[in-house]
Scaffold this motif. Sequence first.
Motif, PDB file in Angstrom:
ATOM      1  N   SER A 141      42.777  33.273  31.888  1.00  0.00           N
ATOM      2  CA  SER A 141      41.760  32.682  32.755  1.00  0.00           C
ATOM      3  C   SER A 141      41.691  33.355  34.119  1.00  0.00           C
ATOM      4  CB  SER A 141      42.058  31.184  32.943  1.00  0.00           C
ATOM      5  OG  SER A 141      43.339  31.041  33.534  1.00  0.00           O
ATOM      6  N   GLN A 142      42.528  34.340  34.368  1.00  0.00           N
ATOM      7  CA  GLN A 142      42.522  35.042  35.666  1.00  0.00           C
ATOM      8  C   GLN A 142      41.199  35.774  35.865  1.00  0.00           C
ATOM      9  OE1 GLN A 142      45.015  35.732  38.426  1.00  0.00           O
ATOM     10  NE2 GLN A 142      42.953  36.176  39.106  1.00  0.00           N
ATOM     11  N   LYS A 143      40.517  35.444  36.987  1.00  0.00           N
ATOM     12  CA  LYS A 143      39.274  36.151  37.286  1.00  0.00           C
ATOM     13  C   LYS A 143      39.616  37.520  37.864  1.00  0.00           C
ATOM     14  CE  LYS A 143      37.718  32.724  39.792  1.00  0.00           C
ATOM     15  NZ  LYS A 143      36.863  31.866  40.639  1.00  0.00           N
ATOM     16  N   SER A 144      38.912  38.548  37.363  1.00  0.00           N
ATOM     17  CA  SER A 144      39.249  39.919  37.746  1.00  0.00           C
ATOM     18  C   SER A 144      37.970  40.678  38.103  1.00  0.00           C
ATOM     19  CB  SER A 144      39.962  40.584  36.558  1.00  0.00           C
ATOM     20  OG  SER A 144      39.938  41.970  36.689  1.00  0.00           O
ATOM     21  N   LEU A 145      37.922  41.222  39.313  1.00  0.00           N
ATOM     22  CA  LEU A 145      36.739  41.947  39.782  1.00  0.00           C
ATOM     23  C   LEU A 145      37.011  43.449  39.805  1.00  0.00           C
ATOM     24  CD1 LEU A 145      33.933  42.196  41.162  1.00  0.00           C
ATOM     25  CD2 LEU A 145      35.075  41.776  43.350  1.00  0.00           C
ATOM     26  N   THR A 169      36.432  40.525  34.500  1.00  0.00           N
ATOM     27  CA  THR A 169      35.482  39.441  34.194  1.00  0.00           C
ATOM     28  C   THR A 169      34.199  39.645  34.992  1.00  0.00           C
ATOM     29  OG1 THR A 169      36.447  38.080  35.943  1.00  0.00           O
ATOM     30  CG2 THR A 169      37.322  37.787  33.710  1.00  0.00           C
ATOM     31  N   HIS A 170      34.296  40.418  36.107  1.00  0.00           N
ATOM     32  CA  HIS A 170      33.149  40.681  36.975  1.00  0.00           C
ATOM     33  C   HIS A 170      33.162  42.168  37.349  1.00  0.00           C
ATOM     34  CE1 HIS A 170      33.755  36.398  37.281  1.00  0.00           C
ATOM     35  NE2 HIS A 170      32.591  36.240  37.909  1.00  0.00           N
ATOM     36  N   ALA A 173      36.054  38.012  47.020  1.00  0.00           N
ATOM     37  CA  ALA A 173      36.750  37.775  45.759  1.00  0.00           C
ATOM     38  C   ALA A 173      38.198  37.343  45.995  1.00  0.00           C
ATOM     39  CB  ALA A 173      36.706  39.034  44.894  1.00  0.00           C
ATOM     40  N   ASP A 209      38.361  33.841  46.715  1.00  0.00           N
ATOM     41  CA  ASP A 209      38.076  32.995  45.541  1.00  0.00           C
ATOM     42  C   ASP A 209      39.156  33.120  44.462  1.00  0.00           C
ATOM     43  OD1 ASP A 209      35.792  32.148  46.689  1.00  0.00           O
ATOM     44  OD2 ASP A 209      34.422  32.850  45.132  1.00  0.00           O
ATOM     45  N   PHE A 240      40.435  35.920  43.009  1.00  0.00           N
ATOM     46  CA  PHE A 240      40.306  37.039  42.059  1.00  0.00           C
ATOM     47  C   PHE A 240      41.433  38.048  42.252  1.00  0.00           C
ATOM     48  CE2 PHE A 240      36.054  35.478  41.718  1.00  0.00           C
ATOM     49  CZ  PHE A 240      35.420  36.091  40.646  1.00  0.00           C
ATOM     50  N   LEU A 243      29.262  36.882  43.809  1.00  0.00           N
ATOM     51  CA  LEU A 243      30.200  37.093  42.701  1.00  0.00           C
ATOM     52  C   LEU A 243      29.653  36.520  41.399  1.00  0.00           C
ATOM     53  CD1 LEU A 243      33.470  36.311  44.662  1.00  0.00           C
ATOM     54  CD2 LEU A 243      32.831  38.531  43.731  1.00  0.00           C
ATOM     55  N   THR A 291      28.953  38.727  36.914  1.00  0.00           N
ATOM     56  CA  THR A 291      29.785  38.421  35.749  1.00  0.00           C
ATOM     57  C   THR A 291      29.546  39.490  34.687  1.00  0.00           C
ATOM     58  OG1 THR A 291      29.439  36.111  36.248  1.00  0.00           O
ATOM     59  CG2 THR A 291      30.383  36.614  34.089  1.00  0.00           C
TER      60      THR A 291
END
Length: 886
Positions: free
Chosen positions: A3-7, A58-59, A127, A130, A132, A262, A266
Amino acid sequence: MGSQKSLLLIDGNSVAFRAFYAMHQVLDSFTNQDGLHTNAIYAFKNMLDIILKRFEPTHVLVAFDAGKTTFRTAQFADYKGGRSKTPPELTEQFPYIKELLHAYGIQTAELANYEADDIIGTLASQAEQDGFVVNIVTGDRDLTQLTTDKTTVNITVKGVNDTEAYTPEHVQEKLGLAPSQIVDLKGLMGDTSDNYPGVTKVGEKTALKLLTEFGSIEGVYENVDAMKKSKMKEHLIEDRDQAFMSKKLATILRDAPIETTLADITYEGPNIDTLIAFYQEMNFQNFLKQLNVTPEAVEPAENYQYTVLTLDNLETVQAIKTPVAFGVEMLTDNYHTADLIGFYIGAPDHWYVSDDVALLAEPVLKDWLEDASHPKAVFGVKRTQVAANRLGVHLAGVDFDLLLASYLLNTTNNSNDLGTVANLHEYQNVQTDEAVYGKGAKRAVPTEPALLYQHLVQKAAAIYHLQPQLEEQLKEHQQFDLFTDMELPLALVLAQMEITGIRVDASRLQQMGSEFSQTLKILEEKVYAEAGETFNINSPKQLGVILFEKMGLPVVKKTKTGYSTAVDVLEQLRKDAPIVQTILDYRQIAKIQSTYVEGLLKSIHQDNKVHTRYLQTLTQTGRLSSVDPNLQNIPVRLAEGRKIRQAFVPSHPDWQMFASDYSQIELRVLAHISGDANMQEAFKEDRDIHANTAMKIFGLNSADEVTPDMRRQAKATNFGIVYGISDYGLSQNIGISRQEAKRFIDAYFEQYPGVQQFMVDIVKKAREEGYVETLFHRRRYLPDIHAKNFNLRSFAERTAMNTPIQGSAADIIKVAMILMQQELKKANLQARMLLQVHDELIFEAPTEEIPILQKLVPSVMDSAVKLAVPLKVESGFGPTWYDIKK
């Protein structure tokens, strides 16, 4: 990553530059059918795959610079002022890199008055807040200032595929600084690539020392007064404003006014349909394969109604309707010798395939194939004709050839692979031969017969479905007559010439080989004597050491492995030492020996003949090329090269070789196309055109005053003009000064003003329409006619001038060949046309038919096409090709 958001943030300009230069060596071989350079797009795509796989974001966003003027140039006008101009070959690819990204489902952003770095800094900052994990990819080390415990800056090294990850620890280890101090370092030492000044005489070492002691520029200046007197202290005080300005210029913004959020970026993966269309436009066949466009996107074989023919069910073909698609399948290019592995025939209501080509000689199929009233569409009529002939079948009734039609529509579409050609016309339901058979040593018939049958059916369907589309396009281009009246009939003439072949006296060739070996031995000894030692003459490295180290000759050019000993280098050095001419002589004889003596001996078939192949769809001008073996390039300017022609003899005793060639056909075509009254008059009065030109450029009153050397220089000028030559090019060709060459060209245009006007008009037409045409509407596209790069644009302009002339000359001899074959048949002569060598036709005939040919051949050739000036033909005959006297 769960579930880790990654930019993932990519510096678009920086990575595009890396991509372009990573594949700069192959720039010219990476173009699509419209002439667009695609090397940077190709390498960018490869890099994208690697980093998407590595970071699994993820982004994603790719940031680009919006333009050269930003708030930084407002603060310091010379900011980035020293940078060289972006090559136009890269600039033209930027819009397509963005198209690629959008097809990948990746957003791009640019912001007026700001740099890509500021977009990246701002989104990275948002990010991080937030929660990320952020990865930045760039080739610009300035971005390492953005490194934090949540943001890693990945710097591209070695092109685009490897990256070096900068974390705060890595920055500390590498520079001895915290990431936040990088802008202070830049402020003190300046930056030559971004062109801002810093403090005079403060380099990296001094700047690091100051920052270790004082922490920041602010810290340095708080303590500057306490420093002991030194030049450095003076410079720091004098350049204080510069230092703070440079720090400000180096600082990447974290709060640029960008509208992209952000949530907007996605990443959900590519749009496959858009990507397929994009790869087709770019001609990226490998990437199409990666997407499984072939074979998955190909209609499954079971959807086609087809029958596998055997001797037992052969009668079923009497269901065949016309017209049909027909082809004989082979594994390799040389259809004279390739294994024939199958055939296909039929139409969409029913297809027939087989891996037993012997069936084609069975009466039920043979009679049908030889019946001209049954129309047949093929891919490569000449190869199909020759292959059928090997099976005793005289194919008739071919009215469409997908290979020829595609080539005429765009001469850069000259692949010999049906799958590739079909792809160019947006037909996807057929694989390439490489995909089915493999390549190189691994090329083989699939072990599963159904795979071969499926491929054969798909080929037949592609030909059938593409025929109406391509015929319509030919009509739109006013090229349908060129297709039906010239190229198709010519293919049949060429097939007959290739099947006939030309006899080669192997014993004469072997004797020449022995003579050349003796000559090479003598030249070898001469080189050793002049060098004062023995060495391997064929080793450029050893030769380089002898010429440039031992003998001390001036070094003209260096290569990665040492000194260049290429022909153009040796040509420049021949006046400096006798050994150079000896080496040039040695190389010429060695090339004749390997290419023409040994090469021809290997090419002789069991019938004691060589059967060359004429490539009808290779050149951009429509000229034919000869391969396996190449009989058009025998070097006739050298006595040893000319001797090779002694081995070409008639195939019967008491026969002779006969040849006719067009005299100065390109200049006559130029006189016609340009409408120049003076040039037309000279040809109509049968004056010596080169002497005529010499009189003008040397200011003479009569042709009697023209010396052989003057005529030679005038001849070079005449033909140079045809090729759009510059004063520099002409000066190099004939060994005169550039000023003198300019005078020659000016005098030429004064003599033939219509030619000059034609040159101006044809370039203008090319700019407006994007292509030029021959007299017969053969078309050549010139995508570089608008190139910003001077060299590319100039070459396109010269090509625009030359193509209508050279291409029309090629068309004229093609018409003559078609008429000639008809006349030989009509006169019931035994004489046979054997070869075409550009402006010349070569025949063999019984001695008693020679007087007939002496009248017939020139009359056919000089009336092939009606021009405003007469065509002139010269003929001769002799017992061998060498002995033909004109």
